[in-house]
Design an enzyme around this catalytic site. Structure first.
Site, PDB file in Angstrom:
ATOM      1  CE1 TYR A 145      31.745  34.163  42.514  1.00 57.31           C
ATOM      2  CE2 TYR A 145      33.978  33.584  41.486  1.00 57.31           C
ATOM      3  CZ  TYR A 145      33.154  34.558  42.044  1.00 57.31           C
ATOM      4  OH  TYR A 145      33.442  35.962  41.805  1.00 57.31           O
ATOM      5  CG  ASP A 240      32.947  28.053  35.784  1.00 56.34           C
ATOM      6  OD1 ASP A 240      34.100  28.222  35.451  1.00 56.34           O
ATOM      7  OD2 ASP A 240      32.614  28.956  36.439  1.00 56.34           O
ATOM      8  CE  LYS A 268      40.238  31.327  39.812  1.00 53.40           C
ATOM      9  NZ  LYS A 268      38.768  30.954  40.103  1.00 53.40           N
TER      10      LYS A 268
END
Ligand SMILES: *Cc1c(COP(=O)(O)O)cnc(C)c1O
Length: 433
Positions: A145, A240, A268
């Site tokens: 993702y 990522d 995050k």
């Protein structure tokens, strides 16, 4: 059984005004067949819901809360910063400090652009890669993702896997066709795509440790092979690290494995619980961005002082306390306890872990890619999830997410979790699973 009266009332009100009652689909308990609890507050390793039930929390805001909820020094930093105003549409000293800190801990991050979410980091990274190479196509991996930008909503992991939507409606097929999908831990699938059209591929984007099809570790050597293939073909390697960055070590997990990404995405943890994202890379590539170069990218609240201050404080606590060995030990304790629980209760499944990220898959005996993850028994997981919630343990409401540990989780917390998991797995037997 704890009361859900207030949560249910809120859910009913939310359902009228908010699609599916949630502002991000992973928060709905759709895959576990229930209405979600509404959270009022968090403290350390626990969260408390609208009915005043307290849960030991393994969602940790899906990663940012590595220091636990409402960490005192992070809360203090945010409160202090809030008194100074919330953003000015002008650069601030804090942004310089965060860029310097990221750059000093990640070698490939010579220059950093802060954005407001991991999604933005992803779409910006792709745009840079396409501009840098003059090529249209991107290779991603099934089950990884990278945010919900149009190009990345192809075989995009947890949310889609949970809801049975591998791809999103509303993405033009002409665009989706430029996203090519490879199998995680199957380098030959990447080689095949390059062989077919090497001059069309701008970049390969990968989670160096996958955490959005459940946790899946990369094979030794597979990331190195990726770096080599991209280099040999004039394409970029985008790592990522929105989840893995600063979670598995202080910096980039790809770099800790000896890989040099061309571009890295962060998010995050670097926002300390506030909205944030970042894309970073060599000065040459990053200077393709406006106002230096021709690649446009912008954001009213990019690098906003509260996010940056929260991130700086979180990173400085991580740097000073260096909790990574302890987080890994806590993860190992949970992993071995859950393995024992599976064995003791006669349930088949496996536990994948990277440091403080962990997934117990119910069903398959190993999971190395999205296809193997999809062989998990989601109905069984749903029952297990409710067993855990009823015992005061909040895990992600999907088989295809990671459990997150924080520095606030104690050995006693973990042992309580293992005991609850053992009981919840036993209940599966009683229920005919
Ligand atoms: C969470 C996540 C994103 C998206 O970040 P948002 O802030 O939710 O947009 C991208 N990549 C990975 C690996 C993620 O885990």
């Amino acid at each position: 059984m704890t009361s859900r009266k207030k949560s249910d009332e809120l859910f009913n009100r939310a359902s009228v005004k908010i699609p599916g009652a949630v502002n991000s689909p992973v928060r709905a308990w759709k895959a576990v067949g229930a209405a979600p609890i509404f959270i009022e507050s968090g403290n350390g390793a626990t969260i408390t819901d609208a009915d005043r039930n307290t849960f030991l929390d393994y969602v940790c805001s899906y990663g940012p809360a590595i220091l636990g909820h409402a960490h005192p020094s992070v809360m203090r930093a945010i409160a202090e910063q809030a008194r100074l105003g919330l953003g000015f549409g002008a650069p601030t000293r804090l942004e310089v400090e965060l860029a310097e800190l990221i750059s000093s801990s990640i070698t490939c991050a010579q220059k950093v652009r802060l954005v407001t979410s991991g999604t933005e980091a992803g779409l910006t990274a792709l745009r840079i890669a396409r501009a840098a190479t003059g090529r249209p196509n991107i290779i991603k991996f099934d089950g990884c993702y990278h945010g919900h930008s149009d190009s990345m909503l192809v075989r995009a992991g947890s949310g889609g896997m949970t809801l049975g939507q591998p791809d999103s409606a509303g993405v033009p097929s002409a665009l989706a066709a430029m996203t090519m999908v490879a199998r995680y831990n199957a380098i030959e699938t990447v080689e095949g795509l390059f062989r077919a059209a090497p001059e069309k591929i701008a970049a390969v984007i990968v989670e160096p440790v996958a955490a959005n099809m459940g946790v899946v570790n990369p094979d030794a050597g597979s990331l190195k092979a990726l770096a080599e293939i991209t280099r040999n073909n004039g394409a970029l390697l985008i790592c990522d690290e929105v989840i893995s960055g600063f979670r598995l070590c202080f910096g980039s997990v790809a770099e800790s494995m000896g890989i040099a990404p061309d571009l890295i995405m962060l998010g995050k943890i670097i926002g300390g619980g506030m909205p944030v994202g970042a894309v970073a890379g060599s000065a040459k590539i990053m200077d393709l961005l406006a106002p230096v170069g021709p690649v446009y990218q912008a954001g009213t609240l990019s690098g906003n002082p509260l996010s940056v201050r929260a991130g700086l404080e979180t990173l400085s606590v991580l740097q000073e306390t260096n909790p990574y060995a302890a987080l890994d030990a806590a993860g190992a304790r949970l992993e071995s306890g859950l393995r024992d629980a599976l064995k003791k209760t006669g349930q088949t499944g496996c536990v994948n872990r990277a440091g403080s990220l962990l997934t117990m898959f119910l069903g398959p005996e190993r999971v190395r890619d999205a296809d193997e993850a999809r062989t998990s028994d989601s109905a069984k997981f749903a029952k297990f999830f409710h067993g855990m919630i009823d015992r005061g343990i909040n895990i992600p409401p999907s088989q295809f997410e990671a459990m997150f540990l924080s520095t606030a989780h104690t050995n006693a917390d973990i042992d309580r979790t293992i005991a609850a998991a053992t009981e919840s797995l036993k209940d599966l037997n009683a229920g005919g699973y």
